[in-house]
Design a protein around this motif. Structure first.
Motif, PDB file in Angstrom:
ATOM      1  N   ARG A 244       0.813 -28.409  44.610  1.00 45.15           N
ATOM      2  CA  ARG A 244       1.037 -27.747  45.942  1.00 45.15           C
ATOM      3  C   ARG A 244       0.356 -26.547  46.166  1.00 45.15           C
ATOM      4  NH1 ARG A 244       6.451 -26.030  45.450  1.00 45.15           N
ATOM      5  NH2 ARG A 244       6.622 -27.629  43.778  1.00 45.15           N
ATOM      6  N   LYS A 245      -0.701 -26.163  45.097  1.00 41.60           N
ATOM      7  CA  LYS A 245      -1.924 -25.857  46.101  1.00 41.60           C
ATOM      8  C   LYS A 245      -2.458 -26.033  47.307  1.00 41.60           C
ATOM      9  CE  LYS A 245      -2.515 -22.254  42.233  1.00 41.60           C
ATOM     10  NZ  LYS A 245      -3.148 -21.369  41.472  1.00 41.60           N
ATOM     11  N   LEU A 246      -2.639 -27.567  46.818  1.00 40.74           N
ATOM     12  CA  LEU A 246      -3.359 -28.097  48.325  1.00 40.74           C
ATOM     13  C   LEU A 246      -2.789 -28.940  49.497  1.00 40.74           C
ATOM     14  CD1 LEU A 246      -5.240 -31.133  45.915  1.00 40.74           C
ATOM     15  CD2 LEU A 246      -6.459 -29.685  47.565  1.00 40.74           C
ATOM     16  N   SER A 247      -1.391 -28.493  49.363  1.00 40.02           N
ATOM     17  CA  SER A 247      -0.505 -28.297  50.591  1.00 40.02           C
ATOM     18  C   SER A 247      -0.077 -27.606  51.352  1.00 40.02           C
ATOM     19  CB  SER A 247       1.691 -29.377  49.128  1.00 40.02           C
ATOM     20  OG  SER A 247       2.249 -29.077  50.779  1.00 40.02           O
ATOM     21  N   GLN A 248       0.041 -26.447  50.373  1.00 41.93           N
ATOM     22  CA  GLN A 248      -0.075 -25.098  50.964  1.00 41.93           C
ATOM     23  C   GLN A 248      -1.166 -24.948  52.073  1.00 41.93           C
ATOM     24  OE1 GLN A 248       0.047 -21.987  47.695  1.00 41.93           O
ATOM     25  NE2 GLN A 248       2.424 -22.223  47.757  1.00 41.93           N
ATOM     26  N   ALA A 249      -2.459 -25.041  51.701  1.00 41.38           N
ATOM     27  CA  ALA A 249      -4.000 -25.542  51.606  1.00 41.38           C
ATOM     28  C   ALA A 249      -4.035 -26.318  53.134  1.00 41.38           C
ATOM     29  CB  ALA A 249      -5.168 -26.218  51.336  1.00 41.38           C
ATOM     30  N   LEU A 250      -3.722 -27.565  52.858  1.00 39.23           N
ATOM     31  CA  LEU A 250      -2.931 -28.215  54.331  1.00 39.23           C
ATOM     32  C   LEU A 250      -2.199 -27.555  55.547  1.00 39.23           C
ATOM     33  CD1 LEU A 250      -2.965 -31.755  52.483  1.00 39.23           C
ATOM     34  CD2 LEU A 250      -5.105 -30.996  53.742  1.00 39.23           C
TER      35      LEU A 250
ATOM     36  N   LEU B  96      -3.486 -38.728  47.055  1.00 39.06           N
ATOM     37  CA  LEU B  96      -3.746 -38.676  45.945  1.00 39.06           C
ATOM     38  C   LEU B  96      -4.559 -40.107  45.779  1.00 39.06           C
ATOM     39  CD1 LEU B  96      -4.009 -35.246  44.460  1.00 39.06           C
ATOM     40  CD2 LEU B  96      -6.049 -35.554  46.130  1.00 39.06           C
ATOM     41  N   VAL B  97      -3.513 -40.934  44.454  1.00 44.25           N
ATOM     42  CA  VAL B  97      -3.436 -41.922  44.087  1.00 44.25           C
ATOM     43  C   VAL B  97      -4.064 -43.533  44.895  1.00 44.25           C
ATOM     44  CG1 VAL B  97      -2.068 -43.640  42.654  1.00 44.25           C
ATOM     45  CG2 VAL B  97      -1.179 -41.139  42.567  1.00 44.25           C
TER      46      VAL B  97
ATOM     47  N   GLY C 258       3.897 -32.727  52.012  1.00 40.16           N
ATOM     48  CA  GLY C 258       4.310 -31.087  50.805  1.00 40.16           C
ATOM     49  C   GLY C 258       3.927 -32.037  49.567  1.00 40.16           C
ATOM     50  N   PRO C 259       3.524 -31.744  48.490  1.00 37.48           N
ATOM     51  CA  PRO C 259       3.103 -31.724  47.125  1.00 37.48           C
ATOM     52  C   PRO C 259       3.594 -32.791  46.607  1.00 37.48           C
ATOM     53  CG  PRO C 259       5.123 -29.299  46.817  1.00 37.48           C
ATOM     54  CD  PRO C 259       4.558 -30.259  48.142  1.00 37.48           C
ATOM     55  N   ASP C 260       4.385 -33.546  47.451  1.00 39.21           N
ATOM     56  CA  ASP C 260       4.861 -34.986  46.879  1.00 39.21           C
ATOM     57  C   ASP C 260       3.682 -36.039  47.232  1.00 39.21           C
ATOM     58  OD1 ASP C 260       6.178 -34.632  44.959  1.00 39.21           O
ATOM     59  OD2 ASP C 260       8.335 -34.975  45.941  1.00 39.21           O
ATOM     60  N   THR C 261       3.486 -35.863  48.964  1.00 39.26           N
ATOM     61  CA  THR C 261       2.981 -36.079  49.292  1.00 39.26           C
ATOM     62  C   THR C 261       1.274 -35.643  49.338  1.00 39.26           C
ATOM     63  OG1 THR C 261       4.486 -36.375  51.528  1.00 39.26           O
ATOM     64  CG2 THR C 261       1.708 -36.776  52.146  1.00 39.26           C
TER      65      THR C 261
END
Length: 311
Positions: free
Chosen positions: A22-28, A44-45, A36-39
C-alpha cells in the motif's frame, strides 16, 4: 524502489523494502503512476520478490570439523537403519509454565481466550520440561514431561522410559542403539554425568550405545527439531497450558500427514542440580572413543555381569 539495500532515504535510514504494498502504491502515485496495492503485489511477484523472514545460517564461530562430523553422522545413521537398529534423536525442549498464560499463535474460535496479562514464574502452578526421543526409522516420538529440572539423570530416565515402554517392543533382539544428541545441555558431549547415566542404563538393559553429537551451532539439524518439536509447537499454538494433563494431551494428539505419532508421559520425580561425578564413577565408564572425531563420537557398552558398576 525495492532494490535491496540501495533505494531509500539515506537521511532517515528507511529502505523501500520495508514498506508495504500500500505504501509503495502511494509512493508510485506521487511519481505519476496510477497503480493500486494489488498491482504492486503482482509486479513484485513478477520480479521474484516474496515476503521472507530472516534465515539463521551465519555463525561467528564455525568449527573446522563441522562438515566431517555431519558426514560421519549421516553415514552412521544410514548404516544403523539398514541393519534394523534403532536410531534416536534426543533433546530437551524449552520449559513451559503451567497456568492460564498467553501462548503465541492463533486459533479459530468465536471469542478469544482470556488469559493472564503477565507470565511471571511465581504465578505458575508448575513448570513442564519436555524431553523428547524421536525414532528416526519409525517416524515416532516419545516425550517425557518433567516437573523439576533438566539434568543428565532426567535425560537418562527419559531414555529408559522410552526403551521399556516402546523401544524393546519394536526392536526385540537389537542390542545396539544410535543416539544423536546436541553438544550442550544435559546430554552434552562434555557432560560426564550423562555418560555415567548411559553406562548404568547399558548395564541394566544390556544395550550398547553409539553416541554421535552434532557440532557446535548445528543443533537446528538435529532431526527431533524439525520432525517432532515443531509439530508439537504448532499443535498447542495459541492454547494456554493450564495443567500437566493439557500438555500431555497436546503432545499425544500431535499428528502429521507423513504419519508422525507421539507418546507422552509425566515424570514427577525430583532431579536435583549440582550433582558431581566421582573419580571412581568416571573410571568405571566403559567408554570407547571412535577414531573419527573422538570428542563427538563414542561407544558406551555394558560391563560383563561380574564387573557391573553399582547402581
Amino acid at each position: 524502489m525495492v532494490a535491496d539495500a540501495t533505494a531509500g532515504d539515506p537521511i532517515k535510514g528507511l529502505k523501500w523494502t520495508r514498506k508495504t504494498s500500500r505504501k509503495l502504491s502511494q509512493a508510485l502515485k506521487r511519481r505519476g503512476f496510477q497503480v493500486g496495492p494489488d498491482t504492486v503485489r503482482r509486479l513484485l511477484v513478477q520480479q521474484d520478490y516474496v515476503l521472507r523472514a530472516n534465515r539463521k545460517r551465519l555463525n561467528q564461530k564455525r568449527d573446522p570439523d563441522r562438515d566431517q562430523q555431519m558426514r560421519y553422522l549421516t553415514r552412521q545413521r544410514r548404516a544403523y537403519l539398514l541393519a534394523g537398529f534403532p536410531v534416536i534423536s534426543v533433546d530437551a525442549k524449552q520449559r513451559e509454565l503451567i497456568g492460564n498464560f498467553n501462548k503465541p499463535g492463533r486459533t479459530w474460535r468465536r471469542q478469544p481466550l482470556v488469559v493472564l496479562e503477565s507470565d511471571y514464574p511465581s504465578q505458575a502452578d508448575g513448570v513442564a520440561i519436555p524431553y523428547g526421543i524421536y525414532d528416526v526409522g519409525r517416524n515416532e516420538g516419545f516425550m517425557v514431561v518433567g516437573t523439576s529440572h533438566q539434568t543428565p539423570a532426567f535425560a537418562v530416565a527419559a531414555l529408559r522410559a522410552w526403551w521399556l515402554q516402546d523401544g524393546q517392543l519394536h526392536y526385540a533382539g537389537k542390542k545396539h542403539v544410535l543416539v544423536e544428541a546436541d553438544c550442550g545441555g544435559a546430554n552434552g558431549n562434555r557432560c560426564w554425568l550423562w555418560k555415567f547415566g548411559l553406562q548404568q542404563l547399558a548395564d541394566e538393559l544390556g544395550l550398547t550405545f553409539l553416541v554421535t553429537h552434532l557440532p557446535t551451532s548445528a543443533s537446528k539439524w538435529n532431526p527431533i527439531e524439525h520432525k517432532l518439536f515443531c509439530h508439537v509447537e504448532s499443535n498447542w499454538a495459541g492454547q494456554p497450558l493450564v495443567t500437566y494433563a493439557t500438555v500431555l494431551n497436546f503432545i499425544r494428539t500431535t499428528r502429521t500427514e507423513t504419519g508422525l505419532r507421539c507418546q507422552a508421559r509425566l515424570d514427577r520425580k525430583t532431579y536435583p542440580t549440582g550433582q558431581k561425578i566421582t573419580a571412581e564413577q568416571k573410571a568405571a565408564i566403559n567408554l570407547r572413543r571412535r577414531r573419527v572425531l573422538p570428542r563427538w563420537n563414542y561407544v558406551i557398552a555394558p560391563h560383563k555381569p561380574d564387573h557391573q558398576t553399582e547402581k
